[in-house]
Design an enzyme around this catalytic site. Structure first.
Site, short mmCIF file in Angstrom:
data_model
loop_
_atom_site.label_atom_id
_atom_site.label_comp_id
_atom_site.label_asym_id
_atom_site.label_seq_id
_atom_site.Cartn_x
_atom_site.Cartn_y
_atom_site.Cartn_z
N ARG A 242 29.44 41.86 31.54
CA ARG A 242 28.65 41.73 32.77
C ARG A 242 29.53 41.75 33.86
O ARG A 242 30.49 40.79 33.81
CB ARG A 242 27.71 40.58 32.45
CG ARG A 242 26.66 40.71 33.40
CD ARG A 242 26.01 39.59 33.42
NE ARG A 242 26.54 38.51 34.02
CZ ARG A 242 26.75 37.16 33.69
NH1 ARG A 242 26.03 36.56 32.61
NH2 ARG A 242 27.38 36.40 34.66
N GLU B 210 33.91 38.88 39.17
CA GLU B 210 34.51 38.95 37.81
C GLU B 210 34.04 39.96 36.91
O GLU B 210 32.76 40.26 37.32
CB GLU B 210 34.84 37.44 37.38
CG GLU B 210 33.53 37.06 37.01
CD GLU B 210 33.52 35.73 35.82
OE1 GLU B 210 34.59 35.72 35.08
OE2 GLU B 210 32.44 34.97 35.40
N ASN C 169 32.91 39.59 32.89
CA ASN C 169 32.84 38.75 31.63
C ASN C 169 32.95 39.54 30.38
O ASN C 169 31.71 40.32 30.27
CB ASN C 169 31.43 38.06 31.76
CG ASN C 169 31.26 37.01 33.14
OD1 ASN C 169 32.05 36.14 32.93
ND2 ASN C 169 30.59 37.85 34.02
N SER D 213 25.91 35.93 29.16
CA SER D 213 24.77 35.52 28.82
C SER D 213 23.49 35.77 29.94
O SER D 213 23.69 36.75 30.88
CB SER D 213 24.70 34.08 28.72
OG SER D 213 25.00 33.42 29.84
N LYS E 185 41.19 36.32 34.29
CA LYS E 185 41.38 36.56 35.88
C LYS E 185 42.61 37.02 36.24
O LYS E 185 42.83 37.95 37.17
CB LYS E 185 41.06 35.22 36.48
CG LYS E 185 40.01 34.24 36.01
CD LYS E 185 38.84 34.43 37.04
CE LYS E 185 37.50 33.73 36.63
NZ LYS E 185 36.79 33.84 35.46
N LYS F 112 41.55 30.33 41.57
CA LYS F 112 41.07 30.47 40.17
C LYS F 112 42.02 30.28 38.90
O LYS F 112 42.88 30.83 38.84
CB LYS F 112 40.32 31.88 40.17
CG LYS F 112 39.13 31.97 40.98
CD LYS F 112 38.37 33.52 40.68
CE LYS F 112 37.25 33.74 41.38
NZ LYS F 112 36.60 34.84 41.03
N GLU G 12 36.64 30.14 32.05
CA GLU G 12 35.59 30.88 32.09
C GLU G 12 34.32 29.72 32.19
O GLU G 12 34.55 28.66 31.62
CB GLU G 12 35.05 31.84 30.89
CG GLU G 12 36.13 32.87 30.80
CD GLU G 12 36.18 34.05 31.97
OE1 GLU G 12 34.83 34.23 32.48
OE2 GLU G 12 37.15 34.49 32.34
N GLY G 13 33.09 30.25 32.52
CA GLY G 13 32.01 29.39 32.30
C GLY G 13 31.65 28.58 33.60
O GLY G 13 30.63 27.58 33.57
N ARG H 224 21.43 36.06 39.80
CA ARG H 224 21.43 34.68 39.95
C ARG H 224 21.41 34.14 41.48
O ARG H 224 22.29 34.85 42.22
CB ARG H 224 22.65 34.13 38.90
CG ARG H 224 22.50 34.64 37.51
CD ARG H 224 23.76 33.86 36.82
NE ARG H 224 24.67 34.75 37.29
CZ ARG H 224 26.32 34.49 36.99
NH1 ARG H 224 26.45 33.72 36.41
NH2 ARG H 224 26.96 35.34 37.47
#
Ligand code: ADP
Ligand code: MG
Length: 474
Positions: A125, A144, A146, A151, A305, A364, A368-369, A450
């Site tokens: 994604r 970024e 993923n 998800s 990254k 960064k 992740e997350g 989002r």
């Protein structure tokens, strides 16, 4: 780029009524999450947080994001196959970042042994924000990509139905009819099904590698159920189950208690905290196997990254995608400024610039997350502290994207209804399948919007900061 309902945002009575309708509609539609109190049982569930209203998204940027997705699929696939590039790019990182180093060791180990896997499945994604520069027109900027456990491809399809209803309740039926259909889960399942078919064993199952704490199970079930409906069997297992039940036969076919596994779909495995020694062993077993891993360890590394930052160097995309100048141009057009903090003059210079003007940048780490990035004063403090140590190279710097905020309501269980200034992040799902050297599937599979309140610099839906949203194209 305000949407057509910025007039009703301040109408308290209309908002209250619409919010009550919206929450019940979300529950009816299956926009669900398990609760923090009972994350591993479905007896009590709640709605996944979402915006009351769809958010305006410039149509041209939305289309640009879709148009570049197949290019990003190609790029990720190319990086994952380029040992020299991954080695050079991650060399400085793995000296200081233990987690990336450990993943890299597994990567090298499976290459040395020789890959048993011949079918490759990528589900990624690519996330973007709309940067409103000085000239006024917003630009699409990639945040970024993923490459593991991306998800909300399931739940996002529910949100559009809810927003259609909300707009109707608010007397905006013309706009309601313009909301786009969107079902990434179907596209993701199509990719998994294709990989399963090419693996070529009717008896073999698809294994979802899941977390110990499974609050977001309904999102995964959307993909799972698509597979069951295609008569493909799905099992859900954790790393510790793999450690206890997993084995390889002489041709490195993967078995779980005697059941052959064709595809391993990771919804876990991207944060260091989940790996104890047994789980590392389980990961290695999976990577050594013939099963199709989504992603394999190389593709997970392609999503770091550090790789993203190196891709932005002049000439790199051209080398990775020779013969694809148009794809290269489309990809590059989405890049924000990215900077290496490797030791040396280049890193010294950008570190000094960021310390002097921290609000221009995001710092960064290789994580992740959500919730790991540093901004503003905190960025300055950390960079001051590490600027003369090798630890600096475990981070990258990125230009901070500054989107135009819009008013909306973030609907969350047990939270008061209040208006917030919000910004949005658009994700496009990509799916590809490769057999040997031949790419047999390469698609964009749908989108995810989002939205979060501007006071939160960082964090996704799972982290409790962002909520699900629907784009309204303007
Ligand atoms: P993670 O892998 O933790 O999701 P991201 O790079 O997606 O890392 O960053 C997490 C969040 O931080 C994003 O969802 C976004 O809200 C914010 N963010 C990341 N990069 C930038 C940026 N360059 N400008 C503004 N916000 C950013
Ligand atoms: Mg992210």
């Amino acid at each position: 780029m305000a949407a057509a309902w910025q007039d009703v945002v301040r109408d308290a009575a209309a908002v209250r009524e619409a919010a009550a309708v919206a929450v019940d509609a979300a529950l009816l539609a299956g926009g669900l999450m398990r609760t923090g109190e009972q994350p591993n049982a479905s007896d009590v569930v709640n709605y996944a947080p979402f915006t009351l209203l769809p958010s305006a998204v410039p149509r041209a940027l939305f289309e640009q994001a879709y148009a570049v997705q197949q290019d990003f699929n190609l790029l990720v696939d190319a990086v994952s196959q380029n040992k020299e590039f991954l080695e050079q790019t991650l060399a400085s990182t793995i000296k200081v970042d233990d987690f990336t180093a450990r993943l890299f060791r597994i990567y090298q180990q499976v290459l040395e042994e020789g890959l048993a896997q011949t079918v490759f499945l990528g589900i990624n994604r690519s996330d973007y924000m709309f940067d409103c520069g000085l000239e006024g027109a917003a630009a699409l900027r990639q945040i970024e990509i993923n490459t593991i456990a991306a998800s909300f491809g399931g739940l996002t399809s529910r949100t559009a139905d809810v927003h259609r209803l909300v707009l109707n309740v608010l007397g905006k039926s013309e706009e309601a009819s313009q909301l786009l259909p969107n079902n990434p889960a179907k596209g993701l399942a199509l990719g998994i099904a294709k990989a399963w078919e090419l693996y070529g064993s009717q008896r073999a199952v698809v294994m979802f590698l899941v977390e110990e704490v499974q609050r977001n199970i309904f999102d995964q079930r959307c993909v799972e159920n698509e597979l069951w409906n295609r008569s493909i069997r799905v099992v859900r297992k954790r790393f510790r189950d793999v450690f206890e039940q997993g084995s390889l036969d002489a041709s490195r076919r993967l078995y779980m208690d005697g059941q052959e596994v064709a595809v391993v779909y990771y919804r876990e495995g991207y944060v260091p905290q989940v790996y104890n020694e047994q789980n590392w062993e389980a990961r290695l077993l999976l990577e050594r196997s013939r099963a199709v891993k989504c992603p394999n360890i190389a593709t997970q590394l392609a999503g770091t990254k550090k790789v993203q930052q190196e891709l932005s160097r002049p000439g790199t995309l051209e080398k990775l995608l020779p013969g694809h100048p148009e794809a290269v141009a489309r990809i590059r057009a989405t890049f924000a400024g990215l900077y290496s903090l490797d030791e040396g003059e280049e890193g010294d210079r950008i570190a000094a610039t960021a310390i002097a003007d921290p609000d221009r940048f995001v710092l960064k780490p290789q994580r992740e997350g959500g919730g790991n990035n540093l901004y503003g004063e905190e960025l300055r403090e950390v960079l001051e502290k590490i600027k003369d140590s090798p630890e600096r190279t475990s981070y990258i710097l990125m230009d901070k994207i500054k989107p135009q905020p819009a008013l909306n309501y973030l609907l969350r269980a047990h939270s008061p209804l209040q208006v917030s200034e919000c910004i949005s992040e658009l994700g496009i799902f990509g799916v590809y399948v490769r057999q040997g050297r031949e790419l047999v599937l390469n698609q964009a599979a749908g989108h995810l919007l989002r939205t979060k309140a501007i006071e939160h610099a960082d964090g996704g839906v799972a982290a409790g900061v962002a909520v699900l949203d629907t784009p309204f194209l303007v």
